[in-house]
Design a protein around this motif. Structure first.
Motif, PDB file in Angstrom:
ATOM      1  N   ASP A 258       6.375  -4.669  -1.913  1.00 47.66           N
ATOM      2  CA  ASP A 258       7.984  -4.737  -0.721  1.00 47.66           C
ATOM      3  C   ASP A 258       8.064  -3.119  -0.801  1.00 47.66           C
ATOM      4  OD1 ASP A 258       8.335  -7.230  -1.514  1.00 47.66           O
ATOM      5  OD2 ASP A 258       9.667  -6.878  -2.838  1.00 47.66           O
ATOM      6  N   ASP A 259       7.651  -2.397  -1.729  1.00 50.60           N
ATOM      7  CA  ASP A 259       7.875  -0.693  -1.569  1.00 50.60           C
ATOM      8  C   ASP A 259       7.084  -0.166  -0.774  1.00 50.60           C
ATOM      9  OD1 ASP A 259      10.245  -1.083  -3.448  1.00 50.60           O
ATOM     10  OD2 ASP A 259       8.760   0.301  -4.625  1.00 50.60           O
ATOM     11  N   ARG A 260       5.950  -0.673  -0.798  1.00 49.30           N
ATOM     12  CA  ARG A 260       4.141  -0.441   0.351  1.00 49.30           C
ATOM     13  C   ARG A 260       4.919  -0.494   2.176  1.00 49.30           C
ATOM     14  NH1 ARG A 260       0.454  -1.448  -2.473  1.00 49.30           N
ATOM     15  NH2 ARG A 260       0.254  -3.919  -1.494  1.00 49.30           N
ATOM     16  N   SER A 261       5.022  -1.816   1.512  1.00 49.67           N
ATOM     17  CA  SER A 261       5.563  -2.413   3.172  1.00 49.67           C
ATOM     18  C   SER A 261       6.776  -1.971   3.448  1.00 49.67           C
ATOM     19  CB  SER A 261       6.241  -4.130   2.903  1.00 49.67           C
ATOM     20  OG  SER A 261       6.683  -4.622   3.946  1.00 49.67           O
TER      21      SER A 261
ATOM     22  N   PHE B 198      -5.192  12.297   1.941  1.00 49.01           N
ATOM     23  CA  PHE B 198      -6.227  11.288   1.581  1.00 49.01           C
ATOM     24  C   PHE B 198      -5.426  10.855   0.008  1.00 49.01           C
ATOM     25  CE2 PHE B 198      -7.325  15.448  -0.970  1.00 49.01           C
ATOM     26  CZ  PHE B 198      -7.981  14.456  -2.158  1.00 49.01           C
ATOM     27  N   GLU B 199      -4.121  11.894  -0.163  1.00 52.79           N
ATOM     28  CA  GLU B 199      -3.596  11.687  -1.587  1.00 52.79           C
ATOM     29  C   GLU B 199      -2.773  11.091  -1.792  1.00 52.79           C
ATOM     30  OE1 GLU B 199      -2.152  14.635  -5.637  1.00 52.79           O
ATOM     31  OE2 GLU B 199      -3.841  15.039  -4.439  1.00 52.79           O
ATOM     32  N   ARG B 200      -1.508  11.318   0.006  1.00 54.61           N
ATOM     33  CA  ARG B 200      -0.494  10.675  -0.233  1.00 54.61           C
ATOM     34  C   ARG B 200      -0.754   9.546   0.261  1.00 54.61           C
ATOM     35  NH1 ARG B 200       1.550  15.013   5.260  1.00 54.61           N
ATOM     36  NH2 ARG B 200       1.817  16.019   4.067  1.00 54.61           N
TER      37      ARG B 200
ATOM     38  N   LEU C 125      -1.414   7.289  -3.166  1.00 56.33           N
ATOM     39  CA  LEU C 125       0.166   7.306  -4.125  1.00 56.33           C
ATOM     40  C   LEU C 125       0.893   6.272  -3.304  1.00 56.33           C
ATOM     41  CD1 LEU C 125       1.169  11.446  -4.211  1.00 56.33           C
ATOM     42  CD2 LEU C 125       0.531   9.383  -6.344  1.00 56.33           C
ATOM     43  N   ILE C 126       1.184   6.456  -1.627  1.00 52.04           N
ATOM     44  CA  ILE C 126       1.794   5.125  -0.813  1.00 52.04           C
ATOM     45  C   ILE C 126       1.369   3.749  -1.485  1.00 52.04           C
ATOM     46  CG2 ILE C 126       2.493   4.065   1.203  1.00 52.04           C
ATOM     47  CD1 ILE C 126       2.668   6.446   1.880  1.00 52.04           C
ATOM     48  N   ASN C 127      -0.127   3.792  -1.749  1.00 50.78           N
ATOM     49  CA  ASN C 127      -0.970   2.353  -2.512  1.00 50.78           C
ATOM     50  C   ASN C 127      -0.415   2.258  -3.631  1.00 50.78           C
ATOM     51  OD1 ASN C 127      -1.768   2.080   0.459  1.00 50.78           O
ATOM     52  ND2 ASN C 127      -3.394   3.035  -0.209  1.00 50.78           N
ATOM     53  N   GLN C 128      -0.137   2.680  -4.903  1.00 48.92           N
ATOM     54  CA  GLN C 128       0.719   2.816  -5.979  1.00 48.92           C
ATOM     55  C   GLN C 128       1.589   1.879  -6.059  1.00 48.92           C
ATOM     56  OE1 GLN C 128       0.144   6.275  -7.460  1.00 48.92           O
ATOM     57  NE2 GLN C 128      -1.983   6.470  -7.303  1.00 48.92           N
ATOM     58  N   LEU C 129       2.002   1.754  -4.321  1.00 52.47           N
ATOM     59  CA  LEU C 129       3.662   1.179  -4.580  1.00 52.47           C
ATOM     60  C   LEU C 129       3.471  -0.270  -5.102  1.00 52.47           C
ATOM     61  CD1 LEU C 129       5.389   3.296  -1.841  1.00 52.47           C
ATOM     62  CD2 LEU C 129       5.676   3.585  -3.959  1.00 52.47           C
TER      63      LEU C 129
END
Length: 121
Positions: free
Chosen positions: A92-95, A80-82, A85-89
């Motif tokens: 473009d980076d998240r994509s 859940f924490e991973r 953290l990914i959703n904080q990008l």
């Protein structure tokens, strides 16, 4: 927090001495001391050199909030924490992260399919 205090805090967190930083800026120790004490402002060139020396951007130095960011690793974090953290990008980076994951999952499915069907022969 004044810019001089900010520069001092970053310098201390980086484990640098005033005389080292002064030498890298090409100014005397007294002038550098005035900078940290708020008795003089750094020039744009000095600010750029400080940012480079601190391995930061000028914006990071100017907007410093008291602590240098540490390295972020996902490896030891719960799922859940991973995701958090990914959703904080930024978008473009998240994509890009999700495209990499999609590619790896597709590769795994092909590999599993191939191994299953080759084993059946």
């Amino acid at each position: 927090m004044s810019l001089g205090i900010t520069i001092r805090k970053i310098r201390e967190q980086k484990g640098l001495l005033q005389k080292q930083v002064a030498a890298d800026l090409g100014i005397g120790h007294t002038n550098y001391n005035k900078l940290e004490n708020g008795n003089r402002e750094p020039s744009v060139k000095e600010l750029q050199l400080l940012a480079r020396l601190f391995d930061m951007t000028v914006d990071q130095v100017l907007n410093y909030e008291g602590e240098l960011p540490g390295e972020v690793t996902l490896e030891d974090k719960p799922e859940f924490e991973r995701i958090k953290l990914i959703n904080q990008l930024d978008e473009d980076d998240r994509s890009t992260v999700f495209k990499i994951i999609d590619t790896m999952l597709t590769k795994k499915k092909f590999k599993d399919f191939f191994n299953k069907n080759v084993a059946a022969l």
